[in-house]
Design an enzyme around this catalytic site. Structure first.
Site, short mmCIF file in Angstrom:
data_model
loop_
_atom_site.label_atom_id
_atom_site.label_comp_id
_atom_site.label_asym_id
_atom_site.label_seq_id
_atom_site.Cartn_x
_atom_site.Cartn_y
_atom_site.Cartn_z
N LYS A 72 0.83 -1.20 0.00
CA LYS A 72 0.00 0.00 0.00
C LYS A 72 0.87 1.25 0.00
O LYS A 72 1.95 1.28 0.59
CB LYS A 72 -0.90 0.03 1.24
CG LYS A 72 -1.92 -1.09 1.30
CD LYS A 72 -2.72 -1.04 2.60
CE LYS A 72 -3.71 -2.18 2.68
NZ LYS A 72 -4.44 -2.19 3.98
N ASP A 168 -13.37 -4.92 13.22
CA ASP A 168 -12.09 -4.66 13.89
C ASP A 168 -12.21 -4.95 15.38
O ASP A 168 -11.26 -5.43 16.01
CB ASP A 168 -11.66 -3.21 13.67
CG ASP A 168 -11.19 -2.95 12.24
OD1 ASP A 168 -10.94 -3.94 11.51
OD2 ASP A 168 -11.11 -1.77 11.85
#
Length: 201
Positions: A72, A168
């Site tokens: 990324k 998460d």
């Protein structure tokens, strides 16, 4: 453009040169050739993402199976975030270590992280907007997470009570993910990166 390697192998901080005048600002926030020279191989672009987050939102820690993993390159185009790279590669000399880099719409820094590293950030402002360039597309079933509040990691989130997504919030700790065999291995990540270098030479 200044590119600085972080203490975690495969992670870099990029500081662009900004040109300002009365009209505004111009900068190159990504340079294919400069990044490839620093990293040792080019970033293959397969997907571009954009996220907006309210103040105190924490996204991450996310990673993908290697191969192919997902390298990324990201920057904060509006507002500010605290960006965190975590070494979750089993067998890495810096396994369990992290680096935090502030990204905002003033300094316009960017972060690059190689395949196999974990990534997350905390929004420091309202409507913090992050743009990501990714080396592979999203693959359901091959993307994983580490709980961002794992006390073993001790990540420096500035929010008093970070706001997490349900996914998460249900993610395993680093130790649990390792025991479940979810984490990438340092040797496999290194071999995959080297394979990419050989294919281009």
């Amino acid at each position: 453009m200044k590119i600085r390697s972080l203490s975690i192998e495969g992670a870099y901080e990029v500081t662009p040169q900004q040109h300002r005048d009365g009209r505004g600002t111009f900068l190159e926030w990504y340079r294919f050739d400069a990044l490839a020279a620093a990293v040792g191989r080019p970033l293959d672009l397969a997907q571009a993402n954009l996220s907006t987050s309210a103040r105190g939102v924490v996204r991450g820690i996310h990673f993908a199976d290697v191969p192919p993993g997902q390298a990324k390159y990201l920057t904060c185009v509006a507002g500010a975030v605290l960006d965190v790279v975590v070494d979750i590669r089993v067998g890495s000399p810096t396994y369990g270590a992290w680096e935090a880099v502030p990204l905002d719409d003033q300094d316009r820094r960017a972060v690059y992280l190689a395949e196999g590293l974990g990534h997350g950030f905390c929004a420091l402002t309202e409507n913090a907007t992050v743009a990501y360039l990714c080396s592979s597309t999203y693959r359901p079933g091959h993307e994983h997470g580490i709980h961002p509040l794992d006390p073993e990691l001790g990540l420096p989130w500035p929010a008093g009570v970070p706001e997490l997504s349900a996914k998460d919030g249900a993610a395993p700790t680093l130790a649990q993910a390792r025991a479940a065999g979810l984490l990438p291995h340092y040797d496999a990540c290194s071999a995959y990166a080297e394979q990419g270098v050989r294919q281009r030479s």
